[in-house]
Write an enzyme that holds these catalytic residues in place. Structure first.
Site, mmCIF file in Angstrom:
data_model
loop_
_atom_site.group_PDB
_atom_site.id
_atom_site.type_symbol
_atom_site.label_atom_id
_atom_site.label_comp_id
_atom_site.label_asym_id
_atom_site.label_seq_id
_atom_site.Cartn_x
_atom_site.Cartn_y
_atom_site.Cartn_z
ATOM 1 N N LYS A 237 68.520 54.378 37.424
ATOM 2 C CA LYS A 237 69.002 54.897 36.137
ATOM 3 C C LYS A 237 68.136 54.424 34.982
ATOM 4 O O LYS A 237 67.677 55.214 34.156
ATOM 5 C CB LYS A 237 70.463 54.497 35.928
ATOM 6 C CG LYS A 237 71.444 55.150 36.890
ATOM 7 C CD LYS A 237 72.874 54.700 36.568
ATOM 8 C CE LYS A 237 73.883 55.442 37.452
ATOM 9 N NZ LYS A 237 73.732 55.071 38.864
ATOM 10 N N VAL A 238 67.920 53.102 34.893
ATOM 11 C CA VAL A 238 67.141 52.569 33.770
ATOM 12 C C VAL A 238 65.676 52.966 33.903
ATOM 13 O O VAL A 238 65.050 53.405 32.930
ATOM 14 C CB VAL A 238 67.290 51.036 33.703
ATOM 15 C CG1 VAL A 238 66.412 50.472 32.573
ATOM 16 C CG2 VAL A 238 68.743 50.643 33.470
ATOM 17 N N ASP A 257 59.520 53.652 44.238
ATOM 18 C CA ASP A 257 60.897 53.361 44.640
ATOM 19 C C ASP A 257 61.107 53.995 46.004
ATOM 20 O O ASP A 257 61.102 55.219 46.131
ATOM 21 C CB ASP A 257 61.899 53.942 43.636
ATOM 22 C CG ASP A 257 63.327 53.472 43.881
ATOM 23 O OD1 ASP A 257 63.704 53.318 45.077
ATOM 24 O OD2 ASP A 257 64.066 53.261 42.911
ATOM 25 N N VAL A 316 62.617 43.942 32.241
ATOM 26 C CA VAL A 316 63.985 43.930 31.724
ATOM 27 C C VAL A 316 64.971 44.054 32.881
ATOM 28 O O VAL A 316 66.111 44.463 32.687
ATOM 29 C CB VAL A 316 64.215 45.060 30.683
ATOM 30 C CG1 VAL A 316 63.395 44.834 29.429
ATOM 31 C CG2 VAL A 316 63.908 46.417 31.293
ATOM 32 N N ALA A 317 64.523 43.677 34.098
ATOM 33 C CA ALA A 317 65.376 43.831 35.285
ATOM 34 C C ALA A 317 65.979 42.499 35.690
ATOM 35 O O ALA A 317 67.069 42.133 35.244
ATOM 36 C CB ALA A 317 64.561 44.431 36.432
ATOM 37 N N ARG A 318 65.255 41.754 36.548
ATOM 38 C CA ARG A 318 65.718 40.463 37.038
ATOM 39 C C ARG A 318 64.551 39.491 37.041
ATOM 40 O O ARG A 318 63.465 39.793 37.542
ATOM 41 C CB ARG A 318 66.297 40.589 38.463
ATOM 42 C CG ARG A 318 67.675 41.221 38.508
ATOM 43 C CD ARG A 318 68.715 40.235 37.943
ATOM 44 N NE ARG A 318 70.023 40.827 37.801
ATOM 45 C CZ ARG A 318 70.486 41.386 36.700
ATOM 46 N NH1 ARG A 318 69.703 41.479 35.643
ATOM 47 N NH2 ARG A 318 71.705 41.855 36.628
ATOM 48 N N GLU A 347 68.243 31.088 33.607
ATOM 49 C CA GLU A 347 68.612 31.462 32.244
ATOM 50 C C GLU A 347 69.690 30.529 31.705
ATOM 51 O O GLU A 347 70.720 30.334 32.362
ATOM 52 C CB GLU A 347 69.091 32.914 32.210
ATOM 53 C CG GLU A 347 67.984 33.912 32.575
ATOM 54 C CD GLU A 347 68.421 35.359 32.413
ATOM 55 O OE1 GLU A 347 69.615 35.605 32.131
ATOM 56 O OE2 GLU A 347 67.580 36.252 32.566
ATOM 57 N N HIS A 366 67.479 37.880 27.191
ATOM 58 C CA HIS A 366 68.297 38.792 27.998
ATOM 59 C C HIS A 366 69.126 39.708 27.088
ATOM 60 O O HIS A 366 70.358 39.743 27.138
ATOM 61 C CB HIS A 366 69.219 38.011 28.936
ATOM 62 C CG HIS A 366 69.608 38.819 30.159
ATOM 63 N ND1 HIS A 366 69.823 38.247 31.386
ATOM 64 C CD2 HIS A 366 69.816 40.153 30.326
ATOM 65 C CE1 HIS A 366 70.156 39.186 32.260
ATOM 66 N NE2 HIS A 366 70.149 40.339 31.630
ATOM 67 N N LEU A 367 68.410 40.482 26.296
ATOM 68 C CA LEU A 367 69.054 41.375 25.326
ATOM 69 C C LEU A 367 69.114 42.825 25.789
ATOM 70 O O LEU A 367 69.493 43.704 25.021
ATOM 71 C CB LEU A 367 68.292 41.313 23.991
ATOM 72 C CG LEU A 367 68.239 39.959 23.285
ATOM 73 C CD1 LEU A 367 67.435 40.071 22.002
ATOM 74 C CD2 LEU A 367 69.646 39.445 22.988
ATOM 75 N N GLY A 368 68.742 43.088 27.044
ATOM 76 C CA GLY A 368 68.655 44.468 27.510
ATOM 77 C C GLY A 368 69.881 45.311 27.230
ATOM 78 O O GLY A 368 69.778 46.477 26.826
ATOM 79 N N ALA A 369 71.045 44.738 27.421
ATOM 80 C CA ALA A 369 72.283 45.499 27.229
ATOM 81 C C ALA A 369 72.961 45.175 25.908
ATOM 82 O O ALA A 369 74.100 45.583 25.676
ATOM 83 C CB ALA A 369 73.242 45.212 28.382
#
Length: 630
Positions: A237-238, A257, A316-318, A347, A366-369
């Site tokens: 999705k992202v 992927d 911006v994943a893990r 983190e 960790h501001l992705g969301a």
């Protein structure tokens, strides 16, 4: 003298030896609470009834698929809750959640917002909780599931990644894990693009320089994005949303992927390529893959060595997908020109982290969301999923259960009850100590076998076979795992029959092979215990025992008698039961040859006592009989 089977109550200890691999499961529940109510149907019909019409049951505003598939005890509890006799479920929220989500949770249960819990504090609290909602900071380990003592029904992850939840332990303990994968998709993608553009133009470094009183225009010359190749690693999705936006910036986008459909990528102008091709040709690499054993530190010294010199990296994943020490070395050597990171292996990262302090690294915490819209959306999405699970619904965002679409759940509802009851009947017919090793489930249907989703039905047959002889709760989440753990092999066969395709299943047959039966007439020609059932007017019916056809509703309790086919048998047995005040709810006789042997199936509301059963066995024409509890 007729041979009589011992009453069900007298064989409880014997049943515990039936599964050959009988070592106790790690799921050891003392009180056997209801886990995942939608899959824990009850053997007590007094508190759970299907409507007598399939169409009526599905159109009624009072009866939805959630009611059809939940346990009787949960169903009863909700009725009692309505009159204030049963407390609401307790939902523990261990990290901050948007108010809209909390309001939804509070309308359904008692919400305990306890933030920054230590692992010990979490384990101490969890045994009194029905649901747990976390973000990325709370580790839901095996110890947490063990401490829950079987009460925890659902863990909700307010976000996408679930690497902080022990999925294997959750599955073993029958706990559903749900996430909120859609609400923060756009926010995460936008943040990825923000990092991409700010890194390319040195925005963060230039800002810090000016605030330090400097004016260094020549030092912070950036690079253009137009015509550059961006490799999106993980086209979910992202990743796909990042690709769309990068295309709008004039970039050439490729993606890797192994699970992404090529047609979906082509639809937005993206080429799917191999891992090596992606990292070897890209000017920018944006990471959007989950953290799994296969992706842990997949970006390491060897990987960086295969990249184009001067590549730029965005994550911006893990954090765990990057070997952070290796990235520092790649930055120092110039293989990686710049990196923009929102996530880290630990983190928050250490204050003296060489990676965070590196001159060519742009970092965010960790501001992705972290947009107002995404936070509220995630809160609502996870709250709805958790409430749905506690209500007995299968969430579309469940990550440790096979996805069964709502329309399939609705259609299969009465067959779910049938499948479990057939499993319960079959296991009660087994005797001897050899153990159950192989079960075959045969579905007869007018539909194409590929269009018949039987995972839920298989799970319920497994539930019906294992639960009566163990202390393990079985549901769609853990059915296959528990069966494998106990050495129980369950195979399936689909047979196309000439009937109406309006109904998904014409009949379900359960066969148990290589066992002895306490009711020999239940054995088929090949020596397997074999019983078959259908759904009639929304009610599960037993239609065949071994080679004998019967027609009895699977409600209450059941007596099966093999007898000489002669007049007066129904009256004789009925009089014995009536004389003991045992109410007969239905009776059916099936035979293979006239005036030879027949099977009499008798539904009774109460369990006959030993004396009554003895009298039935003493009827000269009764060759064998068995009492079965549904």
């Amino acid at each position: 003298m007729a041979s009589t089977a011992s009453p069900h109550t007298a064989t409880t200890t014997h049943l515990n030896s039936l599964l050959s691999s009988s070592s106790s499961s790690s799921t050891n529940h003392n009180n056997k609470p209801s886990n995942l109510s939608f899959l824990h149907t009850s053997s007590n019909p007094s508190s759970f009834k299907l409507l007598h019409s399939v169409s009526a049951s599905f159109s009624s505003s009072k009866t939805t698929i959630c009611n059809v598939l939940k346990t009787a005890d949960i169903s009863l509890s909700r009725d009692l809750k309505g009159v204030g006799l049963v407390p609401k479920p307790t939902i523990l929220v261990s990290e901050k959640l948007g108010e809209a989500g909390l309001d939804l949770l509070r309308s359904f249960g008692d919400v305990d917002c306890s933030y920054e819990l230590s692992p010990q504090d979490l384990c101490a609290k969890i045994s009194s909780c029905d649901a747990l909602i976390v973000r990325s900071g709370t580790k839901v380990t095996r110890e947490v599931f063990e401490a829950a003592q079987g009460r925890l029904k659902v863990v909700g992850r307010a976000g996408v990644g679930i690497d902080n939840v022990d999925l294997q332990a959750a599955t073993e303990f029958g706990c559903l894990v749900v996430n909120a994968p859609t609400a923060n998709t756009i926010a995460a993608a936008e943040h990825g693009i923000a990092l991409l553009t700010s890194m390319a133009r040195n925005v963060a470094q230039a800002d810090a320089s000016m605030k330090a009183g400097k004016w260094l225009r020549s030092k912070y010359v950036g690079v253009s994005l137009v015509g550059k190749t961006l490799a999106v690693m993980g086209f979910g999705k992202v990743g796909s949303e990042v690709a769309r936006r990068a295309k709008g910036l004039g970039m050439h986008v490729i993606a890797h992927d192994p699970y992404a459909p090529a047609d979906r990528a082509r639809a937005i102008g993206v080429d799917l390529v191999s891992f090596e091709q992606a990292i070897g040709t890209a000017d920018f690499i944006s990471l959007h893959m989950p953290l799994t054993p296969a992706t842990n530190k997949v970006f390491n010294d060897d990987t960086f060595a295969k990249m184009k010199k001067g590549v730029r990296l965005i994550n911006v994943a893990r954090g765990g997908v990057i070997d952070e020490d290796a990235l520092v070395r790649a930055l120092d050597s110039g293989i990686v020109a710049q990196a923009a990171l929102d996530v880290f292996t630990v983190e928050p990262p250490p204050k003296d982290s060489k990676l965070v302090q590196h001159e060519y690294v742009t970092v965010t915490p960790h501001l992705g969301a972290s947009t107002k819209e995404a936070q509220e959306g995630v809160a609502i999405e996870i709250a709805e999923a958790v409430v749905g699970a506690l209500n007995g619904e299968l969430s579309a965002t469940a990550v440790n259960a096979p996805m069964v679409p709502p329309e399939v759940l609705s259609e299969l509802a009465p067959y779910v009850v049938l499948a479990e009851k057939l499993g319960r009947l079959a296991v009660q017919l087994v005797t001897g100590g050899s153990g159950i090793q192989s079960v075959k489930v045969v579905y007869k249907s007018a539909r194409d076998p590929d269009s018949l989703d039987t995972r839920l039905l298989r799970a319920m047959v497994t539930k019906g076979i294992i639960e009566p002889i163990s202390d393990t709760i079985i549901n769609l989440v853990n059915a296959d795992f528990i069966a494998k753990q106990r050495g129980l092999r369950i195979s399936e066969e689909r047979i196309i029959v000439d009937s109406s395709p309006e109904y998904p299943v014409e009949s379900i047959q359960v066969q148990i092979s290589s066992v002895q039966s306490k009711f020999a007439s239940a054995l088929s020609e090949n020596g397997n215990i074999s019983i078959e059932g259908k759904v009639k007017y929304g009610i599960p019916h037993l239609t065949r025992v071994g080679p004998y056809s019967v027609d009895v509703s699977l409600e209450g309790n059941l007596i099966l008698c093999k007898q000489v086919d002669q007049p007066g048998m129904i009256g004789q047995v009925g009089n014995i039961l009536g004389g003991s005040n045992v109410n007969v709810s239905f009776m059916s006789v099936g035979r293979t040859v006239k005036r030879k042997q027949a099977i009499m199936a008798i539904g009774v509301d109460e369990e006959p006592d030993k004396d009554t059963q003895k009298k039935i066995g003493e009827v000269s024409a009764v060759e064998e009989f068995v009492f079965l509890k549904l």
